[in-house]
Structure formats: C-alpha cells, structure tokens
Design a protein around this motif. Sequence first.
Motif, PDB file in Angstrom:
ATOM      1  N   ILE A   1      -4.452 -25.486 -22.582  1.00  0.00           N
ATOM      2  CA  ILE A   1      -5.065 -25.714 -21.423  1.00  0.00           C
ATOM      3  C   ILE A   1      -5.307 -24.180 -20.522  1.00  0.00           C
ATOM      4  O   ILE A   1      -6.098 -24.603 -19.979  1.00  0.00           O
ATOM      5  CB  ILE A   1      -4.373 -26.969 -20.306  1.00  0.00           C
ATOM      6  CG1 ILE A   1      -3.638 -28.028 -21.357  1.00  0.00           C
ATOM      7  CG2 ILE A   1      -4.689 -26.599 -19.028  1.00  0.00           C
ATOM      8  CD1 ILE A   1      -2.815 -29.080 -20.777  1.00  0.00           C
ATOM      9  N   GLN A   2      -4.408 -23.636 -20.439  1.00  0.00           N
ATOM     10  CA  GLN A   2      -4.596 -22.554 -19.547  1.00  0.00           C
ATOM     11  C   GLN A   2      -5.300 -21.072 -20.542  1.00  0.00           C
ATOM     12  O   GLN A   2      -4.576 -20.929 -21.539  1.00  0.00           O
ATOM     13  CB  GLN A   2      -3.663 -22.230 -18.777  1.00  0.00           C
ATOM     14  CG  GLN A   2      -2.841 -22.957 -18.055  1.00  0.00           C
ATOM     15  CD  GLN A   2      -3.821 -23.690 -17.174  1.00  0.00           C
ATOM     16  OE1 GLN A   2      -4.198 -22.639 -16.087  1.00  0.00           O
ATOM     17  NE2 GLN A   2      -3.177 -24.466 -16.364  1.00  0.00           N
TER      18      GLN A   2
ATOM     19  N   THR B   1      -6.717 -27.627 -13.729  1.00  0.00           N
ATOM     20  CA  THR B   1      -7.791 -27.956 -14.301  1.00  0.00           C
ATOM     21  C   THR B   1      -8.980 -28.886 -13.718  1.00  0.00           C
ATOM     22  O   THR B   1      -7.817 -29.592 -12.932  1.00  0.00           O
ATOM     23  CB  THR B   1      -7.515 -27.645 -15.800  1.00  0.00           C
ATOM     24  OG1 THR B   1      -6.872 -29.067 -16.317  1.00  0.00           O
ATOM     25  CG2 THR B   1      -6.778 -27.538 -16.413  1.00  0.00           C
TER      26      THR B   1
ATOM     27  N   PHE C   1      -9.878 -24.983 -25.239  1.00  0.00           N
ATOM     28  CA  PHE C   1      -9.166 -25.951 -24.902  1.00  0.00           C
ATOM     29  C   PHE C   1      -9.564 -27.221 -25.039  1.00  0.00           C
ATOM     30  O   PHE C   1     -10.566 -27.063 -25.317  1.00  0.00           O
ATOM     31  CB  PHE C   1      -9.156 -25.442 -23.085  1.00  0.00           C
ATOM     32  CG  PHE C   1     -11.130 -25.244 -22.713  1.00  0.00           C
ATOM     33  CD1 PHE C   1     -12.178 -26.153 -22.928  1.00  0.00           C
ATOM     34  CD2 PHE C   1     -11.900 -24.275 -22.619  1.00  0.00           C
ATOM     35  CE1 PHE C   1     -13.478 -25.677 -22.428  1.00  0.00           C
ATOM     36  CE2 PHE C   1     -13.355 -23.553 -22.817  1.00  0.00           C
ATOM     37  CZ  PHE C   1     -13.972 -24.500 -22.604  1.00  0.00           C
TER      38      PHE C   1
ATOM     39  N   GLU D   1      -4.955 -25.865 -29.668  1.00  0.00           N
ATOM     40  CA  GLU D   1      -5.951 -26.218 -28.602  1.00  0.00           C
ATOM     41  C   GLU D   1      -4.832 -25.850 -27.340  1.00  0.00           C
ATOM     42  O   GLU D   1      -3.387 -25.985 -27.185  1.00  0.00           O
ATOM     43  CB  GLU D   1      -6.103 -27.376 -28.180  1.00  0.00           C
ATOM     44  CG  GLU D   1      -7.301 -28.008 -28.944  1.00  0.00           C
ATOM     45  CD  GLU D   1      -8.037 -29.574 -28.916  1.00  0.00           C
ATOM     46  OE1 GLU D   1      -7.478 -30.181 -27.958  1.00  0.00           O
ATOM     47  OE2 GLU D   1      -8.401 -29.861 -28.584  1.00  0.00           O
TER      48      GLU D   1
ATOM     49  N   ILE E   1     -10.801 -30.740 -20.573  1.00  0.00           N
ATOM     50  CA  ILE E   1     -10.433 -30.293 -19.743  1.00  0.00           C
ATOM     51  C   ILE E   1     -11.681 -29.936 -18.949  1.00  0.00           C
ATOM     52  O   ILE E   1     -11.840 -29.757 -17.757  1.00  0.00           O
ATOM     53  CB  ILE E   1      -9.520 -29.063 -19.934  1.00  0.00           C
ATOM     54  CG1 ILE E   1      -8.571 -29.607 -20.466  1.00  0.00           C
ATOM     55  CG2 ILE E   1      -9.445 -27.768 -18.436  1.00  0.00           C
ATOM     56  CD1 ILE E   1      -7.741 -29.587 -19.515  1.00  0.00           C
TER      57      ILE E   1
ATOM     58  N   ASP F   1     -10.247 -31.667 -14.952  1.00  0.00           N
ATOM     59  CA  ASP F   1      -9.604 -33.722 -14.574  1.00  0.00           C
ATOM     60  C   ASP F   1      -8.417 -33.311 -13.663  1.00  0.00           C
ATOM     61  O   ASP F   1      -8.903 -34.639 -12.982  1.00  0.00           O
ATOM     62  CB  ASP F   1      -8.945 -33.493 -16.692  1.00  0.00           C
ATOM     63  CG  ASP F   1      -7.829 -32.412 -16.947  1.00  0.00           C
ATOM     64  OD1 ASP F   1      -7.921 -31.047 -16.565  1.00  0.00           O
ATOM     65  OD2 ASP F   1      -7.131 -32.826 -17.646  1.00  0.00           O
TER      66      ASP F   1
END
Length: 312
Positions: free
Chosen positions: A231-232, A133, A201, A229, A205, A135
């Motif tokens: 991430i991917q 990601t 997300f 929430e 991110i 970040d």
Amino acid sequence: MKESQIDLRAWRQFVAVAEELHFGRAAQRLNMTQPPVTQAIAQLEKTLGVLLFDRTRRRVALTPAGEALLPDVRELLARAQALPQRARAAAAGQVGRVRIGFVSTIGFEKLPDWVREFRQLCPEVALELVEATGDVQLEAFARGEIDAGLMLHSPGAAPAGLARLAVSEEPLTLALPARHALARARKLALAQVLDEPLVIFPRRIVPSLHDAIFALYHAAGRVPKLAQEAIQMQTIVNLVSGGIGVAWVPESVTQFRRAGVVYRAADELAPAGRRRGAPALPRCETSLVWPAEAANPALTRFVEFVRERQRR
C-alpha cells in the motif's frame, strides 16, 4: 435565579466591587446608583450559596471564596468580550479546524512547507493531518471525518464528485534493486524492464495510475509479473531494496533514500521493444480535493492559500 442563569452583568458588578472594595465607587464605575449594585451582589451570593464579601460599616473585603472566584470571573469576562471578534474571525476562516488526508508522496515535497507557512498566516486554524491512501480518504469523506484530501491519480483523473485543484504533476521513475544487473546498465531498454517481476500498489488505492502502468505493459505486448502488492510507497521501495522486484514510483519518492535501491528516470529508458502507438511512460498528478458544498470558512481559506502558492 439558577446558577446557570447568572448573566455577565452580575459578574461585572462582582469584579467592580472586588477591585474597588467599595460599593459606592463600584456603582460610580458602573454608571449606576449604589442600591442596585448592593442588591445584585446580595442576589449573586444567595444564588451561589456563599458569601463573596465581608462587609462592615468601615470596610469591604473579599472572602476566601470571593478571592478564589475573582481570577476565573475576569477570564470569563475577557473571553466574553473577545467573542464577537472571534466570531468574525471564524467567519473569515481565520479561526477553526481543517482535517486533511494526504498521500505520502506529497509529504516528501510540498506539504511540510504548506503547513509551516499556513500556520504562520493563520495561527488559530488547526491543521489535522491524516496520512491515508485515496480509497481510505474517499471513505473518510463519506463519514465526514476529513475536510480535504491530497490524492494521487493519473493526470486529469481525480475522483468525481469533489472540487479539485491540481497541485503537482510528475513522471514515474523506475526503482531497481541496487544488486540487479539492470541497475548498472548505462541505458535501459524498456523491454528488459517490463520482463522483471513488479512490485505495485493494489488497484483500489489509485485505480487510474494502476491502469496506466498496466497499459504500458500491454502496449509492449507484456503481462506484468506481479511479485508483490503493497500500500505505502515507502514499503514498495523497501521491497525493491530486498530484491523482490522493480517498481514504478512517483519521482518525488526518490527523495526517500533507501540503501539497496537505484532510481532511474524515464529519460534513461530506451523505448526498444514498444509497439507503434504505445502510450508514453505514465505520469501522475496530485490534487487537493474537497466537497464542493463544504461550508467551512477555514477550509476555504486553506484552499485559497494553496491556490495562491500554485500561482507562484
């Protein structure tokens, strides 16, 4: 002379004698007289501490040690001969390594084609791909672990301090659980969608895109009901499939077909319930980014490759 100080000339003399099996002919091949060649081989044997040749008045033959050494020395000389050209190729970006971080969305479309075409164009440049990601990519840049990154953000909001090349722009698409009543509606009112639990997300991110989605809700007088929430993007879609909530995902994610999910494009959403002056449905952009001061010729070649593909 130490073993580490044996120069290429001594190895060339060894190969000449090994192939000719005659000191006189080897000297002639090397444009030398015989005594210096004989002395050089004797010094080489002394340095190595082994005999390389059996010598008699009538013949010269390789010892087992000499026979074992010959292929390696030939390879050494061939590699040494190729070094100048390889150095020029490296300076031109035709040899080297480029470590690239990338977000999953670019992996659905352009990245696979780029990798295939670039490897055909520059087969001696190793592309090392790391899915990460935005970040995480910024942290990797700070540690010198990647050379370039493909990052997702709102249009024009690429991370500061990096050179950038926009490579795609696309709308956000709504992902709905297939069992949800809204998934069967011919036309969706945006106000209805904004009342649904949201899978999204974390802001860290993609801060700019996260803020753009929240701005959409706030402009319609809504506060997002955060359900989960993740991430991917694939995980977000999987959560939608499980009925956890709805999600706004880049249009390219629709290529990730998941049972239990229905995608609805922006033009299928009626703007009912939005206040005057509210922003349009958010779009997202992907940029290739890299340190402006980077001095990696292979990276420069990759950037120019991508730039050329964009011109097409």
